[in-house]
Design a protein around this motif. Structure first.
Motif, PDB file in Angstrom:
ATOM      1  N   VAL A  94      -5.789 -15.058 -17.088  1.00 31.61           N
ATOM      2  CA  VAL A  94      -5.603 -16.276 -17.171  1.00 31.61           C
ATOM      3  C   VAL A  94      -4.449 -16.594 -18.130  1.00 31.61           C
ATOM      4  CG1 VAL A  94      -6.592 -18.308 -18.990  1.00 31.61           C
ATOM      5  CG2 VAL A  94      -8.065 -17.161 -17.319  1.00 31.61           C
ATOM      6  N   LEU A  95      -4.110 -15.622 -19.136  1.00 23.80           N
ATOM      7  CA  LEU A  95      -2.808 -16.049 -19.813  1.00 23.80           C
ATOM      8  C   LEU A  95      -1.678 -15.725 -18.938  1.00 23.80           C
ATOM      9  CD1 LEU A  95      -3.823 -13.736 -23.013  1.00 23.80           C
ATOM     10  CD2 LEU A  95      -3.268 -16.374 -22.968  1.00 23.80           C
ATOM     11  N   ILE A  96      -1.550 -14.662 -18.243  1.00 18.48           N
ATOM     12  CA  ILE A  96      -0.621 -14.437 -17.136  1.00 18.48           C
ATOM     13  C   ILE A  96      -0.073 -15.400 -16.233  1.00 18.48           C
ATOM     14  CG2 ILE A  96       0.340 -12.793 -15.405  1.00 18.48           C
ATOM     15  CD1 ILE A  96      -0.937 -10.638 -16.840  1.00 18.48           C
ATOM     16  N   ASP A  97      -1.247 -16.079 -15.644  1.00 20.79           N
ATOM     17  CA  ASP A  97      -1.385 -17.122 -14.783  1.00 20.79           C
ATOM     18  C   ASP A  97      -0.821 -18.471 -15.288  1.00 20.79           C
ATOM     19  OD1 ASP A  97      -1.811 -15.601 -12.877  1.00 20.79           O
ATOM     20  OD2 ASP A  97      -3.818 -16.168 -12.638  1.00 20.79           O
ATOM     21  N   SER A  98      -1.225 -18.774 -16.426  1.00 15.29           N
ATOM     22  CA  SER A  98      -0.827 -19.761 -17.421  1.00 15.29           C
ATOM     23  C   SER A  98       0.484 -19.811 -17.589  1.00 15.29           C
ATOM     24  CB  SER A  98      -1.528 -20.160 -18.514  1.00 15.29           C
ATOM     25  OG  SER A  98      -1.068 -21.187 -19.539  1.00 15.29           O
ATOM     26  N   MET A 129       2.836 -20.187 -14.796  1.00 15.41           N
ATOM     27  CA  MET A 129       3.215 -21.430 -14.342  1.00 15.41           C
ATOM     28  C   MET A 129       4.148 -22.416 -15.223  1.00 15.41           C
ATOM     29  SD  MET A 129       1.927 -21.725 -11.397  1.00 15.41           S
ATOM     30  CE  MET A 129       2.122 -23.580 -11.254  1.00 15.41           C
ATOM     31  N   LYS A 130       4.083 -22.011 -16.600  1.00 14.57           N
ATOM     32  CA  LYS A 130       4.810 -22.744 -17.580  1.00 14.57           C
ATOM     33  C   LYS A 130       6.242 -22.361 -17.187  1.00 14.57           C
ATOM     34  CE  LYS A 130       1.747 -23.132 -21.509  1.00 14.57           C
ATOM     35  NZ  LYS A 130       1.297 -22.392 -22.634  1.00 14.57           N
ATOM     36  N   ALA A 131       6.645 -21.020 -16.930  1.00 20.82           N
ATOM     37  CA  ALA A 131       7.967 -20.593 -16.805  1.00 20.82           C
ATOM     38  C   ALA A 131       8.319 -21.105 -15.587  1.00 20.82           C
ATOM     39  CB  ALA A 131       7.950 -19.039 -16.635  1.00 20.82           C
ATOM     40  N   LYS A 132       7.754 -21.083 -14.482  1.00 19.92           N
ATOM     41  CA  LYS A 132       8.001 -21.971 -13.240  1.00 19.92           C
ATOM     42  C   LYS A 132       8.443 -23.239 -13.344  1.00 19.92           C
ATOM     43  CE  LYS A 132       6.607 -22.251  -8.386  1.00 19.92           C
ATOM     44  NZ  LYS A 132       5.509 -21.996  -7.535  1.00 19.92           N
ATOM     45  N   THR A 178      12.055 -24.812 -12.545  1.00 20.46           N
ATOM     46  CA  THR A 178      12.160 -25.700 -11.482  1.00 20.46           C
ATOM     47  C   THR A 178      12.792 -27.106 -12.073  1.00 20.46           C
ATOM     48  OG1 THR A 178      10.359 -24.798 -10.504  1.00 20.46           O
ATOM     49  CG2 THR A 178      11.032 -27.112  -9.808  1.00 20.46           C
ATOM     50  N   ARG A 179      12.327 -27.403 -13.227  1.00 19.62           N
ATOM     51  CA  ARG A 179      12.823 -28.678 -13.900  1.00 19.62           C
ATOM     52  C   ARG A 179      14.330 -28.556 -14.177  1.00 19.62           C
ATOM     53  NH1 ARG A 179       9.728 -28.994 -18.676  1.00 19.62           N
ATOM     54  NH2 ARG A 179      11.401 -27.743 -19.645  1.00 19.62           N
TER      55      ARG A 179
END
Length: 99
Positions: free
Chosen positions: A15-19, A22-25, A29-30
Motif C-alpha cells: 500500500v505504501l509503495i503503490d501510494s 502514484m504521488k511520484a508519477k 506528469t504534472r
C-alpha cells in the motif's frame, strides 16, 4: 513472525509503495516541462546546482554554472581551469603511464 503477520506487513508495505509511486508519477506528469528542462541542463552542463534547480522550478531557464565554458562557441569562462600536475603529459591515444 507468523505467516499471517508477515502477510499483513507485506500488504501494508505494498500500500505504501503503490501510494508513493502514484504521488511520484503525478508530480512528474504534472511538472513534465520542468523534468525536461532539468534533463536538458544536465546534458548541457553535466551537473546542475541548487540555483539552477531553483531557476527551473520557478519557470526560468537555468543560468550556466559560474565556472562554465561554452564549449560549442569556444568562449572561455571568466576564470580559466588550472592544469593539474601531470595533466597533458601523455599524448592522446597512447597508453596511460604506470603509477
Amino acid at each position: 513472525v507468523s505467516d499471517v503477520t508477515a502477510h499483513v506487513i507485506d500488504e501494508e508495505i505494498r500500500v505504501l509503495i503503490d501510494s508513493n509511486f502514484m504521488k511520484a508519477k503525478d508530480i512528474l506528469t504534472r511538472d513534465i516541462d520542468k523534468l525536461h528542462k532539468m534533463a536538458e541542463a544536465l546534458i548541457k552542463y553535466e551537473t546542475i546546482d541548487e540555483s539552477q534547480i531553483a531557476d527551473i522550478m520557478q519557470g526560468r531557464d537555468p543560468k550556466p554554472p559560474a565556472d562554465w565554458e561554452d564549449r560549442d562557441l569556444g568562449t572561455p569562462s571568466s576564470k580559466p581551469r588550472e592544469r593539474r600536475s601531470g595533466e597533458g603529459d601523455t599524448p592522446t591515444g597512447t597508453p596511460a603511464p604506470q603509477h
